[in-house]
Write a protein that holds these residues in place. Structure first.
Motif, PDB file in Angstrom:
ATOM      1  N   LYS A  51      -8.269   0.323   1.158  1.00 22.55           N
ATOM      2  CA  LYS A  51      -7.715  -1.024   1.027  1.00 22.55           C
ATOM      3  C   LYS A  51      -6.348  -0.961   0.346  1.00 22.55           C
ATOM      4  O   LYS A  51      -5.387  -1.574   0.812  1.00 22.55           O
ATOM      5  CB  LYS A  51      -8.679  -1.893   0.209  1.00 22.55           C
ATOM      6  CG  LYS A  51      -8.242  -3.318   0.057  1.00 22.55           C
ATOM      7  CD  LYS A  51      -9.297  -4.101  -0.715  1.00 22.55           C
ATOM      8  CE  LYS A  51      -8.855  -5.532  -0.924  1.00 22.55           C
ATOM      9  NZ  LYS A  51      -9.840  -6.304  -1.672  1.00 22.55           N
ATOM     10  N   GLU A  52      -6.252  -0.195  -0.746  1.00 24.03           N
ATOM     11  CA  GLU A  52      -4.980  -0.054  -1.452  1.00 24.03           C
ATOM     12  C   GLU A  52      -3.937   0.622  -0.559  1.00 24.03           C
ATOM     13  O   GLU A  52      -2.766   0.250  -0.563  1.00 24.03           O
ATOM     14  CB  GLU A  52      -5.181   0.737  -2.746  1.00 24.03           C
ATOM     15  CG  GLU A  52      -3.983   0.699  -3.639  1.00 24.03           C
ATOM     16  CD  GLU A  52      -4.266   1.269  -5.017  1.00 24.03           C
ATOM     17  OE1 GLU A  52      -3.613   2.264  -5.359  1.00 24.03           O
ATOM     18  OE2 GLU A  52      -5.133   0.724  -5.726  1.00 24.03           O
ATOM     19  N   HIS A  53      -4.350   1.599   0.234  1.00 26.35           N
ATOM     20  CA  HIS A  53      -3.438   2.268   1.167  1.00 26.35           C
ATOM     21  C   HIS A  53      -2.844   1.274   2.160  1.00 26.35           C
ATOM     22  O   HIS A  53      -1.654   1.319   2.448  1.00 26.35           O
ATOM     23  CB  HIS A  53      -4.170   3.386   1.916  1.00 26.35           C
ATOM     24  CG  HIS A  53      -3.369   3.964   3.043  1.00 26.35           C
ATOM     25  ND1 HIS A  53      -2.379   4.897   2.841  1.00 26.35           N
ATOM     26  CD2 HIS A  53      -3.402   3.704   4.372  1.00 26.35           C
ATOM     27  CE1 HIS A  53      -1.835   5.195   4.006  1.00 26.35           C
ATOM     28  NE2 HIS A  53      -2.437   4.489   4.956  1.00 26.35           N
ATOM     29  N   MET A  54      -3.673   0.368   2.647  1.00 31.10           N
ATOM     30  CA  MET A  54      -3.204  -0.592   3.650  1.00 31.10           C
ATOM     31  C   MET A  54      -2.164  -1.556   3.091  1.00 31.10           C
ATOM     32  O   MET A  54      -1.357  -2.096   3.846  1.00 31.10           O
ATOM     33  CB  MET A  54      -4.385  -1.355   4.253  1.00 31.10           C
ATOM     34  CG  MET A  54      -5.302  -0.482   5.097  1.00 31.10           C
ATOM     35  SD  MET A  54      -4.458   0.480   6.376  1.00 31.10           S
ATOM     36  CE  MET A  54      -3.897  -0.829   7.458  1.00 31.10           C
ATOM     37  N   TYR A  55      -2.139  -1.754   1.774  1.00 29.48           N
ATOM     38  CA  TYR A  55      -1.100  -2.596   1.174  1.00 29.48           C
ATOM     39  C   TYR A  55       0.284  -2.039   1.474  1.00 29.48           C
ATOM     40  O   TYR A  55       1.252  -2.789   1.598  1.00 29.48           O
ATOM     41  CB  TYR A  55      -1.285  -2.706  -0.344  1.00 29.48           C
ATOM     42  CG  TYR A  55      -2.508  -3.464  -0.791  1.00 29.48           C
ATOM     43  CD1 TYR A  55      -3.010  -4.535  -0.061  1.00 29.48           C
ATOM     44  CD2 TYR A  55      -3.166  -3.109  -1.958  1.00 29.48           C
ATOM     45  CE1 TYR A  55      -4.131  -5.228  -0.485  1.00 29.48           C
ATOM     46  CE2 TYR A  55      -4.292  -3.800  -2.391  1.00 29.48           C
ATOM     47  CZ  TYR A  55      -4.765  -4.849  -1.648  1.00 29.48           C
ATOM     48  OH  TYR A  55      -5.866  -5.540  -2.072  1.00 29.48           O
ATOM     49  N   LYS A  56       0.418  -0.729   1.597  1.00 31.46           N
ATOM     50  CA  LYS A  56       1.714  -0.115   1.916  1.00 31.46           C
ATOM     51  C   LYS A  56       2.230  -0.601   3.266  1.00 31.46           C
ATOM     52  O   LYS A  56       3.423  -0.819   3.433  1.00 31.46           O
ATOM     53  CB  LYS A  56       1.595   1.407   1.948  1.00 31.46           C
ATOM     54  CG  LYS A  56       1.260   2.033   0.631  1.00 31.46           C
ATOM     55  CD  LYS A  56       1.066   3.533   0.810  1.00 31.46           C
ATOM     56  CE  LYS A  56       0.547   4.161  -0.449  1.00 31.46           C
ATOM     57  NZ  LYS A  56       0.248   5.590  -0.260  1.00 31.46           N
ATOM     58  N   HIS A  57       1.322  -0.721   4.220  1.00 34.56           N
ATOM     59  CA  HIS A  57       1.719  -1.117   5.571  1.00 34.56           C
ATOM     60  C   HIS A  57       1.950  -2.623   5.685  1.00 34.56           C
ATOM     61  O   HIS A  57       2.776  -3.065   6.483  1.00 34.56           O
ATOM     62  CB  HIS A  57       0.660  -0.678   6.582  1.00 34.56           C
ATOM     63  CG  HIS A  57       0.469   0.804   6.635  1.00 34.56           C
ATOM     64  ND1 HIS A  57       1.491   1.690   6.896  1.00 34.56           N
ATOM     65  CD2 HIS A  57      -0.647   1.562   6.434  1.00 34.56           C
ATOM     66  CE1 HIS A  57       1.022   2.924   6.869  1.00 34.56           C
ATOM     67  NE2 HIS A  57      -0.272   2.876   6.586  1.00 34.56           N
ATOM     68  N   THR A  58       1.199  -3.402   4.915  1.00 33.91           N
ATOM     69  CA  THR A  58       1.318  -4.856   5.002  1.00 33.91           C
ATOM     70  C   THR A  58       2.321  -5.409   3.998  1.00 33.91           C
ATOM     71  O   THR A  58       2.667  -6.582   4.053  1.00 33.91           O
ATOM     72  CB  THR A  58      -0.040  -5.534   4.742  1.00 33.91           C
ATOM     73  OG1 THR A  58      -0.485  -5.186   3.434  1.00 33.91           O
ATOM     74  CG2 THR A  58      -1.068  -5.111   5.772  1.00 33.91           C
ATOM     75  N   ARG A  59       2.754  -4.542   3.065  1.00 35.48           N
ATOM     76  CA  ARG A  59       3.695  -4.914   2.005  1.00 35.48           C
ATOM     77  C   ARG A  59       3.139  -5.961   1.054  1.00 35.48           C
ATOM     78  O   ARG A  59       3.884  -6.664   0.391  1.00 35.48           O
ATOM     79  CB  ARG A  59       5.034  -5.334   2.584  1.00 35.48           C
ATOM     80  CG  ARG A  59       5.691  -4.199   3.340  1.00 35.48           C
ATOM     81  CD  ARG A  59       7.061  -4.535   3.791  1.00 35.48           C
ATOM     82  NE  ARG A  59       7.584  -3.383   4.533  1.00 35.48           N
ATOM     83  CZ  ARG A  59       8.652  -3.423   5.259  1.00 35.48           C
ATOM     84  NH1 ARG A  59       9.347  -4.522   5.343  1.00 35.48           N
ATOM     85  NH2 ARG A  59       9.064  -2.350   5.895  1.00 35.48           N
ATOM     86  N   VAL A  60       1.820  -6.054   0.996  1.00 35.77           N
ATOM     87  CA  VAL A  60       1.161  -6.922   0.024  1.00 35.77           C
ATOM     88  C   VAL A  60       1.263  -6.223  -1.324  1.00 35.77           C
ATOM     89  O   VAL A  60       1.028  -5.017  -1.424  1.00 35.77           O
ATOM     90  CB  VAL A  60      -0.318  -7.158   0.412  1.00 35.77           C
ATOM     91  CG1 VAL A  60      -1.062  -7.885  -0.688  1.00 35.77           C
ATOM     92  CG2 VAL A  60      -0.396  -7.932   1.715  1.00 35.77           C
ATOM     93  N   LYS A  61       1.617  -6.952  -2.366  1.00 32.23           N
ATOM     94  CA  LYS A  61       1.774  -6.379  -3.700  1.00 32.23           C
ATOM     95  C   LYS A  61       0.912  -7.164  -4.694  1.00 32.23           C
ATOM     96  O   LYS A  61       1.399  -8.033  -5.394  1.00 32.23           O
ATOM     97  CB  LYS A  61       3.244  -6.403  -4.118  1.00 32.23           C
ATOM     98  CG  LYS A  61       4.119  -5.535  -3.230  1.00 32.23           C
ATOM     99  CD  LYS A  61       5.561  -5.534  -3.686  1.00 32.23           C
ATOM    100  CE  LYS A  61       6.378  -4.617  -2.815  1.00 32.23           C
ATOM    101  NZ  LYS A  61       7.762  -4.534  -3.278  1.00 32.23           N
TER     102      LYS A  61
END
Length: 81
Positions: A51-61
């Motif tokens: 889930k944390e990895h996917m934040y990189k792709h979605t640019r969710v911070k």
């Protein structure tokens, strides 16, 4: 051809997130479950890490600094700050 929602959200759909076999067969620990990222093909161990990895792709911070309000995609980035 079906349309796909490009925003990432947790899913139990095995077509979207195919588990990769753990290196140690027979391990029942949840953290040994590995998933391959459909975006970059990186193999990630554990649901929370994925889930944390996917934040990189979605640019969710979702991780905010309490002192300056700067936002980060990972806990590690916040701690290093």
């Amino acid at each position: 051809e079906e349309e796909r929602d490009e925003t990432w959200k947790p899913s139990t759909d095995t077509e979207d997130m195919k588990p990769v076999l753990p290196q140690l067969l027979g391990s029942s620990k949840k953290s040994s479950i590995r998933r391959r990222c459909e975006v970059c093909q990186e193999v990630i161990r554990g649901d929370n890490n994925f889930k944390e990895h996917m934040y990189k792709h979605t640019r969710v911070k979702p991780f905010n600094c309490g002192a300056c309000e700067k936002k980060f995609t990972s806990v590690k980035g916040l701690k290093m700050h």
